[in-house]
Design an enzyme around this catalytic site. Sequence first.
Site, PDB file in Angstrom:
ATOM      1  N   ASP A   1       0.830  -1.195   0.000  1.00 28.69           N
ATOM      2  CA  ASP A   1       0.000   0.000   0.000  1.00 28.69           C
ATOM      3  C   ASP A   1       0.876   1.261   0.000  1.00 28.69           C
ATOM      4  O   ASP A   1       1.930   1.287   0.631  1.00 28.69           O
ATOM      5  CB  ASP A   1      -0.876  -0.026   1.259  1.00 28.69           C
TER       6      ASP A   1
ATOM      7  N   GLU B   1       1.775  -0.100  -4.907  1.00 30.98           N
ATOM      8  CA  GLU B   1       0.755   0.856  -5.323  1.00 30.98           C
ATOM      9  C   GLU B   1       1.447   2.182  -5.667  1.00 30.98           C
ATOM     10  O   GLU B   1       1.812   2.953  -4.789  1.00 30.98           O
ATOM     11  CB  GLU B   1      -0.271   1.078  -4.211  1.00 30.98           C
TER      12      GLU B   1
END
Length: 625
Positions: free
Chosen positions: A337, A366
């Site tokens: 993330d 990400e």
Amino acid sequence: MNKFDSVLIKKTDFLKRITLLLFFMSLTINAQIDKIEPPFWFAGMHNPEVQIMFYGKDIAQYQVATTNSIAITDIKRTENPNYLFVTFNTEGTEATTIDFLFKKDDKVAFTQKYTLKQRRQNSAQRKGFDASDMIYLIMPDRFANGNPKNDSSRDTQEKSDRNLPGGRHGGDIEGIIKNLDYISSLGATAIWSTPLSEDNDKAFSYHTYAQSDVYKIDPRYGTNEDYKRLASELHKKDMKLVMDYVTNHWGIEHWMMKDLPTNDWIHQFENFTQTNHKRSTINDINASKIDRDICLDGWFVSTMPDLNQKNPLVLNYLKQNAIWWIEYADLDGFRVDTYNYSDPEGIAAWTKSITDEYPNFNIAGEIWMHNQAQMAYWQKDSKIGGIQNYNSNLPTVMDFTLHDALGTVFNEDDGSWDTGMVKIYDNFSNDFLYPNPNNILVFAENHDTNRINEVYKNDFKKYQMTMALIATVRGIPQLYYGSEIGMSGDKDKGDADIRQDFPGGWLGDQNNAFIKEGRTELQNEYFDFTSKLFNWRKTNEAVHFGKMTHYIPENNVYVYFRYTAEKTVMVLINNSHDHQTIKTNRFQENIKNYQNGKDILTDNSYDISTEIAIDSKSVLILELK
């Protein structure tokens, strides 16, 4: 009372006192250490050093030694006397139990056992996910409630309330395990679950990105052993488990936030400072220092303290935690993330520490940016990153520019210079920027975006074109749970709308979409198409690692080929409202001597020697023969 009785009473009284003393001593000893992280480690690692964090009241006052032959190589104390960081070398050591001696004034105050466990056979050579896989993305709280007994927990603040859109709904690990056959039937070969570690926020904790204990599965999802069992059950089906890992931040309720190991364990400001989200400042040679610093060091939101990866103790903690989960739970990959919100040098070192231990392990970061050069900067061995002597070591980035195009393209019926299928063509025309185009995660949506069926108002033909493209272009396809049965959701109404409960995941649901008989006719139409498409994809090497040649779209029709020396797949997507007949002489360099193509969706055969007819708003995926 005789002399014998008197001696016996005194002896009994003495034993009681000794027992009581030992009891209170044991309480004192046990109170010395409140937490040990990592809770255990593994023998035979590539990096033989492990740094243990001991946490307890005034524990830094003690000297530390071992009774084993294991050498302590470093002891670090911080400004907080409740932490002690002890590094030791495991090289040449078999699985064993280590006795740590905590001494004061040259006397042993207490001891602590620590376990080195045996690694799985060939653990270091585990194979991560790649372009031969299809990843199914799940938000566990919203997928299926396999164990209603753990819906709420005494140890966590927020209780289950399925009537609250942003509340805890009760989905869990057991719910995933019970529905693995359903996921497998879609053609999925891997599961990416949003984080499962404990998130003890008072509200909106279901997304679990504000973690409060990164060594513990949230009890509302299950236990650490349940998570390990999920990996085991997946492996029995030749499927893989991808953990969603967060390096950039923890939650405000993380136990360390109450008693920080160091003042700079997290980034702190005089006043709350949120990141500006402008990640281009990281490689922008014209960016101001303050803009760059706020991007990297500002908090994601007020409940997510920003971790300082420049602090060696923090960075090492994150490295070890990630490796511990891989080894303990037998993982096959990470999705990371907010990858490029972390300190660039720190996150590169974190990534390399993992791939050094596991050379075939995959990590998808990400990188939510809208320019291919800026995304390619972050892929391992990028020549763009090399301009600034930077290498992230990150194997896989996520194709957000393709996602951007997919959010509009199939609503653009009349293709022009820069609308319609040209957007897709232009996206892939920039693949030269990436060091490894096959190692890019391709997707139409995820848990943070509008659902694709919302974007296209549940137009089944547009869903077909979207998924056919995701399944056949270069890279690693990802499917978001529920789209395969037509689930939609509008992000403008709030995140809960794009993260709705999967029908049939809860006892008493009227619609059980996990089984054919429980699905509506429309849900079965979506499911059958998705299942056929991705199960075919599992069998075709040309769309896994084959080369790609595409042709400039004409009349809003996009044609491309995926091919190896043995197989060729021809894909035609007609995004116009007109039925069209496509002359095939233009594609001769790829058609070569092939005369026919079989559409994998309908099983119809097509003569491709001169022309191909294709319906409006439709796709053909032809295996050439």
